[in-house]
Design a protein around this motif. Structure first.
Motif, mmCIF file in Angstrom:
data_model
loop_
_atom_site.group_PDB
_atom_site.id
_atom_site.type_symbol
_atom_site.label_atom_id
_atom_site.label_comp_id
_atom_site.label_asym_id
_atom_site.label_seq_id
_atom_site.Cartn_x
_atom_site.Cartn_y
_atom_site.Cartn_z
ATOM 1 N N LEU A 1 47.642 22.999 44.022
ATOM 2 C CA LEU A 1 46.191 23.060 43.924
ATOM 3 C C LEU A 1 45.600 23.646 45.208
ATOM 4 C CD1 LEU A 1 43.575 22.422 42.477
ATOM 5 C CD2 LEU A 1 43.645 20.147 43.478
ATOM 6 N N GLN A 2 46.100 23.150 46.331
ATOM 7 C CA GLN A 2 45.621 23.675 47.605
ATOM 8 C C GLN A 2 45.892 25.165 47.719
ATOM 9 O OE1 GLN A 2 47.296 21.518 50.854
ATOM 10 N NE2 GLN A 2 46.123 19.663 50.431
ATOM 11 N N ALA A 3 47.047 25.561 47.265
ATOM 12 C CA ALA A 3 47.405 26.980 47.358
ATOM 13 C C ALA A 3 46.409 27.831 46.576
ATOM 14 C CB ALA A 3 48.821 27.204 46.847
ATOM 15 N N VAL A 4 46.070 27.371 45.375
ATOM 16 C CA VAL A 4 45.128 28.135 44.554
ATOM 17 C C VAL A 4 43.759 28.171 45.224
ATOM 18 C CG1 VAL A 4 43.902 28.180 42.364
ATOM 19 C CG2 VAL A 4 46.325 27.669 42.413
ATOM 20 N N GLN A 5 43.375 27.052 45.782
ATOM 21 C CA GLN A 5 42.067 27.019 46.436
ATOM 22 C C GLN A 5 42.014 27.955 47.633
ATOM 23 O OE1 GLN A 5 42.015 22.803 46.871
ATOM 24 N NE2 GLN A 5 40.207 22.634 45.581
ATOM 25 N N MET A 6 43.090 27.950 48.401
ATOM 26 C CA MET A 6 43.107 28.848 49.557
ATOM 27 C C MET A 6 43.026 30.302 49.100
ATOM 28 S SD MET A 6 45.908 27.264 52.069
ATOM 29 C CE MET A 6 45.772 25.626 52.708
ATOM 30 N N ALA A 7 43.750 30.597 48.040
ATOM 31 C CA ALA A 7 43.728 31.968 47.525
ATOM 32 C C ALA A 7 42.305 32.331 47.112
ATOM 33 C CB ALA A 7 44.688 32.102 46.351
ATOM 34 N N PHE A 8 41.637 31.397 46.502
ATOM 35 C CA PHE A 8 40.275 31.640 46.059
ATOM 36 C C PHE A 8 39.351 31.854 47.266
ATOM 37 C CE2 PHE A 8 36.198 30.290 44.093
ATOM 38 C CZ PHE A 8 36.186 31.243 43.094
ATOM 39 N N PHE A 9 39.625 31.073 48.288
ATOM 40 C CA PHE A 9 38.834 31.144 49.511
ATOM 41 C C PHE A 9 38.953 32.525 50.152
ATOM 42 C CE2 PHE A 9 37.483 29.565 53.704
ATOM 43 C CZ PHE A 9 36.468 28.729 53.285
ATOM 44 N N LEU B 1 38.769 48.200 40.769
ATOM 45 C CA LEU B 1 39.382 47.068 40.088
ATOM 46 C C LEU B 1 40.853 46.924 40.442
ATOM 47 C CD1 LEU B 1 37.974 45.216 38.246
ATOM 48 C CD2 LEU B 1 38.808 46.497 36.302
ATOM 49 N N MET B 2 41.469 48.056 40.693
ATOM 50 C CA MET B 2 42.879 48.044 41.054
ATOM 51 C C MET B 2 43.107 47.134 42.263
ATOM 52 S SD MET B 2 45.258 51.114 40.723
ATOM 53 C CE MET B 2 44.753 52.331 41.812
ATOM 54 N N GLY B 3 42.277 47.351 43.270
ATOM 55 C CA GLY B 3 42.417 46.539 44.469
ATOM 56 C C GLY B 3 42.113 45.080 44.188
ATOM 57 N N VAL B 4 41.108 44.839 43.365
ATOM 58 C CA VAL B 4 40.706 43.462 43.101
ATOM 59 C C VAL B 4 41.789 42.719 42.335
ATOM 60 C CG1 VAL B 4 39.040 42.040 41.870
ATOM 61 C CG2 VAL B 4 38.269 44.005 43.188
ATOM 62 N N VAL B 5 42.323 43.382 41.316
ATOM 63 C CA VAL B 5 43.361 42.732 40.511
ATOM 64 C C VAL B 5 44.592 42.451 41.361
ATOM 65 C CG1 VAL B 5 44.974 43.105 38.623
ATOM 66 C CG2 VAL B 5 42.572 43.637 38.314
ATOM 67 N N LEU B 6 44.958 43.410 42.184
ATOM 68 C CA LEU B 6 46.132 43.199 43.036
ATOM 69 C C LEU B 6 45.898 42.027 43.973
ATOM 70 C CD1 LEU B 6 47.276 46.810 43.985
ATOM 71 C CD2 LEU B 6 48.397 45.203 42.475
ATOM 72 N N THR B 7 44.722 41.988 44.586
ATOM 73 C CA THR B 7 44.441 40.896 45.514
ATOM 74 C C THR B 7 44.546 39.562 44.805
ATOM 75 O OG1 THR B 7 42.890 42.297 46.681
ATOM 76 C CG2 THR B 7 42.728 39.949 47.106
ATOM 77 N N MET B 8 43.880 39.478 43.666
ATOM 78 C CA MET B 8 43.813 38.190 42.989
ATOM 79 C C MET B 8 45.197 37.709 42.590
ATOM 80 S SD MET B 8 41.306 37.071 39.976
ATOM 81 C CE MET B 8 41.939 38.137 38.712
ATOM 82 N N THR B 9 45.925 38.549 41.867
ATOM 83 C CA THR B 9 47.203 38.061 41.363
ATOM 84 C C THR B 9 48.225 37.869 42.475
ATOM 85 O OG1 THR B 9 47.673 40.318 40.778
ATOM 86 C CG2 THR B 9 47.027 38.892 39.002
#
Ligand SMILES: Nc1ncnc2c1ncn2[C@@H]1O[C@H](COP(=O)(O)OP(=O)(O)OP(=O)(O)O)[C@@H](O)[C@H]1O
Ligand SMILES: [Mg+2]
Lengths: 307, 368
Positions: free
Chosen positions: B282-290, B179-187
């Motif tokens: 919005l684009q930035a968030v989408q790219m991050a999600f991608f 989870l550590m890695g996942v949380v870091l990646t996401m935020t």
């Protein structure tokens, strides 16, 4: 830079286009040190674009320019510490307080004794009572004032102010101009774009830009004189009915209503005078007046549109 | 109705958003549909055999036939086998003891030892149950004629399974460090992608660029606070792992903190690149999600890495999260030191360099 003699701004054949739209065309211009230089032109004429090129925010496609003795293309890093740029759109942080914004800008410029400088500028600009208020919650006029304060903070030699008084009340505008004059007295140059004619008249010199072309440069008097326009004022009742009638007369190029008065202009002074006197009537008062900047600019705009 | 029309017009203008709206579900379909397999097979296995007999060969053969095991290495010593497991090169080590066949023939029920890396219980559980059932039946064919009496129960051999690192097979032990890695990646990716686009969108970028501060300094200045945020998040997760989930922390936490810098930087590099590409928030968030979606699905966080088809594994190998997960699990659960984790640091470093150079290249010093 040889103080006092070289112009603050000197550009030659500056050109910038976006896509295939040329926004600034081969613009050449000089602004002397300590001068208050007005920059006028209709919306989309390229004023903002020109100012952005001066402070290194945009790269010109061609042409060259010197600003404060440095090349605007290759030495913009040396220009930036010495200019105060106020963009047309409010570009400080709305979620920071007035003081925090100024502190931030002070640090960005690395000014010495920054806390004191910030306190001084807030005092001077009358911002002290808003010190802790978030910039986003200031009224439009005070935002402008904050923006001006933030670009004066580092004591620049050149101010580039892009429509600094748009949407500002007359009293605040007068205060603003007082500041600009006192700045000019210290030898600071100011390039100010505006849409207000009264402000244009306050400038030492001004330039009129239209669709990227420089159409007129000089003092207000020079600009009006070189336009070759003659102006008559007609006043009386039911002027708007008369307006259409006058427009059709030979020699009349421009009819501008000012309340109950019409300003009628034309380049052919004799023909204009004859036409107007022919329809003279006891109900109207006809009077020859000096041509103002507004008439000149509207006429310039009209000519551009025709061509 | 007016709003519906306006939304569609705006959608058409914003090409990237539109592409993302199509692209994200498509990617989800591919990833969930094809890449994910929670029944991982062909898990790499090392064999340490002290008894080269028909019996041991048929056991190995039977294990491979089950589909769960793939013998990738024959090792000579316990130490060598242990290293392979520590570095995560193999999932299992099969240990056939000395005199295995002799004891078998004498009916002494020799032990067959399978050591499993159980950091991710999901990856190993099916293989382990397959192993148990297979040892019962495997020798049936070999024990014929005079030996047929050995076929009767109890089974002729004992299978001993030794699960290392997470002996009870507690899923949290695997998930929480991951989870550590996942949380870091996401935020981090989202925040950095937004940080720059926000300046651009609000018009404050114009102001920043007109100051004498160099654009690179602006960028670095924007990143440092988020590195600190990243570390705070990490500490939070480590504490939660320790005191909330009682995950045994086997390794050196300091090493983890140091290595994490590389991972944090890699994510910031991605975020930064996105922020130079995106024209609005919005684009930035989408790219991050991608970026986030494959990271979480293909890294081995949600589903065992070794269960994915080769193409998905190859994609996964590119992602920093994949390597970081191995490092975190390695350090926290296996007690790995710098030596064991180095193979996973290179790919992250390369990723970082690539992401940053794209970011810097795309970074605009001017407004045009
Ligand atoms: N980044 C850009 N991309 C494309 N076109 C642009 C860009 N910036 C400006 N333009 C175009 O350049 C022209 C000149 O714009 P500019 O902002 O310089 O005008 P202006 O004289 O400042 O107008 P205003 O008085 O309305 O502020 C406009 O037609 C505008 O559409
Ligand atoms: Mg403008």
């Amino acid at each position: 830079m040889s103080e006092g003699f070289s112009p603050a701004i000197s550009v030659k054949d500056l050109t910038k286009s976006f896509g295939d739209k040329v926004v600034v065309k081969k613009l050449s211009l000089q602004v002397e040190q300590g001068e208050i230089f007005g920059f006028l032109g209709p919306n989309g004429s390229g004023k903002t674009t020109f100012i952005r090129m001066l402070c290194g925010l945009l790269r010109p496609d061609s042409g060259s320019g010197i600003c404060l003795g440095y090349n605007i293309v290759s030495e913009s890093a040396k220009i930036k510490p010495n200019i105060g740029y106020m963009s047309q759109k409010f570009s400080l942080y709305e979620d920071l307080s007035v003081r925090e914004n100024l502190n931030f800008m002070g640090r960005m410029y690395g000014i010495p004794r920054q806390r004191l400088a910030v306190a001084e500028i807030m005092e001077h600009m009358g911002l002290s009572r808003f010190a802790e208020q978030l910039a986003g919650t200031l009224s439009g006029g005070w935002k402008q004032r904050l923006a001006l304060a933030s670009c004066l903070l580092h004591k620049p030699k050149l101010l580039l102010l892009d429509e600094p008084t748009a949407g500002v009340d007359p009293k605040a505008r007068r205060d603003f101009w007082d500041d600009v004059y006192s700045m000019a007295a210290l030898g600071i140059t100011a390039l100010i774009s505006t849409h207000y004619m009264d402000e244009a008249e306050r400038c030492h010199r001004l330039a009129y830009l239209s669709y990227g072309n420089l159409l007129a440069v000089g003092t207000a008097d020079e600009v009006t004189a070189s336009s070759g326009l003659a102006t008559w004022s007609i006043s009386g009742k039911k002027m708007h009915e008369l307006s259409a009638q006058i427009k059709a007369l030979p020699g009349v190029e421009l009819v501008i209503p000012f309340g109950n008065t019409l300003h009628v202009c034309g380049h052919d002074e004799l023909l204009l005078s004859q036409s107007l006197h022919a329809m003279k009537n006891s109900e109207y008062r006809l009077e020859k007046i000096a041509t103002g900047l507004e008439e000149v600019f509207i006429s310039l705009m009209q000519d551009q549109g025709d061509s | 109705m007016a709003i519906v029309i306006k939304e569609f017009v705006q959608m058409r203008r914003d090409r990237i958003t539109f592409a993302m709206m199509i692209g994200i579900p498509f990617m989800q379909m591919i990833l969930f549909g094809f890449a994910i397999n929670s029944d991982p097979k062909h898990l790499p296995t090392a064999v340490l055999s002290a008894d080269n007999s028909t019996f041991s060969r048929s056991i190995i053969q039977a294990m491979e036939n089950s589909g769960y095991f793939r013998v990738v290495k024959v090792v000579q010593s316990e130490a060598e086998a242990a290293l392979l497991i520590d570095e995560g090169d193999v999932q299992f080590v099969l240990n056939i003891p000395e005199q295995f066949s002799r004891k078998l023939l004498r009916g002494e029920r020799p032990a067959l030892l399978l050591t499993a890396d159980a950091t991710d219980p999901a990856a190993t559980s099916n293989a382990l149950s397959a192993f148990r059932s297979l040892t019962e039946s495997v020798l049936a064919r070999d024990l014929e004629g005079p030996l047929s009496h050995l076929r009767r129960p109890p089974a002729p051999l004992q299978s001993i399974i030794h699960t290392r690192f997470n002996p009870e097979g507690i899923t949290q032990y695997n998930i929480v460090p991951g989870l550590m890695g996942v949380v870091l990646t996401m935020t981090l990716v989202i925040i950095t992608a937004l940080a720059m686009t926000r300046e651009r969108e609000r018009g404050t970028m114009e102001n920043l660029l007109s100051t004498p501060v160099h654009p690179i300094e602006v960028m670095i200045g924007k990143i440092i606070p988020y590195i600190i945020v990243g570390y705070i998040q990490m500490c939070f997760i480590v504490l939660a792992a320790r005191y909330l989930f009682h995950v045994p922390l086997a390794g050196n936490l300091l090493l983890l903190l140091v290595v994490s810098l590389l991972f944090i930087a890699a994510n910031l590099g991605v975020g930064l690149t996105f922020s130079t590409l995106a024209r609005n928030q919005l684009q930035a968030v989408q790219m991050a999600f991608f970026f986030f979606l494959p990271s979480i699905l293909l890294s081995g966080f949600m589903f065992p890495f070794r269960g994915m088809p080769p193409w998905a594994q190859r994609v996964g190998e590119v992602l920093p999260l994949t390597h970081y997960l191995r490092i975190v699990r390695g350090i926290l659960l296996k007690g790995n030191g710098i030596h064991e984790i180095t193979p996973n640091m290179w790919p992250m470093a390369i990723f970082l360099v690539v992401a940053l150079s794209i970011g810097f290249k795309r970074y605009r010093r001017t407004l045009d």
